[in-house]
Scaffold this motif. Sequence first.
Motif, PDB file in Angstrom:
ATOM      1  N   SER A  31       0.833  -1.203   0.000  1.00  0.00           N
ATOM      2  CA  SER A  31       0.000   0.000   0.000  1.00  0.00           C
ATOM      3  C   SER A  31       0.868   1.254   0.000  1.00  0.00           C
ATOM      4  O   SER A  31       0.592   2.202  -0.732  1.00  0.00           O
ATOM      5  N   SER A  34       2.407   1.581  -3.390  1.00  0.00           N
ATOM      6  CA  SER A  34       1.369   1.952  -4.352  1.00  0.00           C
ATOM      7  C   SER A  34       1.007   3.430  -4.234  1.00  0.00           C
ATOM      8  O   SER A  34       0.850   4.119  -5.247  1.00  0.00           O
ATOM      9  N   ILE A  35       0.882   3.924  -3.011  1.00  0.00           N
ATOM     10  CA  ILE A  35       0.556   5.341  -2.807  1.00  0.00           C
ATOM     11  C   ILE A  35       1.650   6.217  -3.421  1.00  0.00           C
ATOM     12  O   ILE A  35       1.362   7.197  -4.106  1.00  0.00           O
ATOM     13  N   VAL A  38       1.321   5.813  -7.358  1.00  0.00           N
ATOM     14  CA  VAL A  38       0.128   6.476  -7.892  1.00  0.00           C
ATOM     15  C   VAL A  38       0.266   7.988  -7.751  1.00  0.00           C
ATOM     16  O   VAL A  38      -0.064   8.739  -8.670  1.00  0.00           O
ATOM     17  N   THR A  59      -6.561   4.544  -7.881  1.00  0.00           N
ATOM     18  CA  THR A  59      -5.940   3.919  -6.709  1.00  0.00           C
ATOM     19  C   THR A  59      -6.200   2.415  -6.632  1.00  0.00           C
ATOM     20  O   THR A  59      -5.262   1.637  -6.515  1.00  0.00           O
ATOM     21  N   THR A  63      -3.291  -0.494  -7.581  1.00  0.00           N
ATOM     22  CA  THR A  63      -2.843  -1.142  -6.348  1.00  0.00           C
ATOM     23  C   THR A  63      -3.134  -2.636  -6.390  1.00  0.00           C
ATOM     24  O   THR A  63      -2.285  -3.452  -6.002  1.00  0.00           O
ATOM     25  N   SER A  64      -4.302  -3.013  -6.863  1.00  0.00           N
ATOM     26  CA  SER A  64      -4.650  -4.434  -6.962  1.00  0.00           C
ATOM     27  C   SER A  64      -3.709  -5.172  -7.904  1.00  0.00           C
ATOM     28  O   SER A  64      -3.282  -6.294  -7.620  1.00  0.00           O
TER      29      SER A  64
END
Length: 160
Positions: A31, A34-35, A38, A59, A63-64
């Motif tokens: 996470s 990913s943040i 993104v 998001t 992320t997935s």
Amino acid sequence: MSEPDSEFSELVIAKWSDRFFAWLIDFCIISAISIIMVSSVFGTIDYELSEKWILVETTFIPTSIIFFVYWTILEYKTGQSIGKKILNVKVTNLYGKQADLKGVIISSFGKTFLIPVDVVLGVIFTNEKRQRIFNKIGDTVVIKIKKNEKSDANIKYKKD
């Protein structure tokens, strides 16, 4: 599915709590990554947007995909994600050997995209192997690593 070895071996099935905490560690790590990714692509995200689908597209979907690729690669190559390594558990086939790519992909898909359903049904319909539904479909199991498997402490090196 590969054949079992001729001699009997015992696999220690990982506890649900160990599996959950391994997942939680992975979730926090991926996470955060990913943040950062993104945000670097889209800039800061305005969570007050009236268009909620933009939030999902910018998001949730990336992320997935990152989660799916992360689990698939690490668990196929080593049997362990970072969380599993910390908790001394790993994904194997039903005989304790390296899981095949198909099984890892199926297991990763379940915990990436359908984790609530996968876990709830896995707990309801559990067996002695403590498999989530997608572990059952992929013929994988999560086991506790024995001390002699995770360490080179029993290996002695001698110079020539």
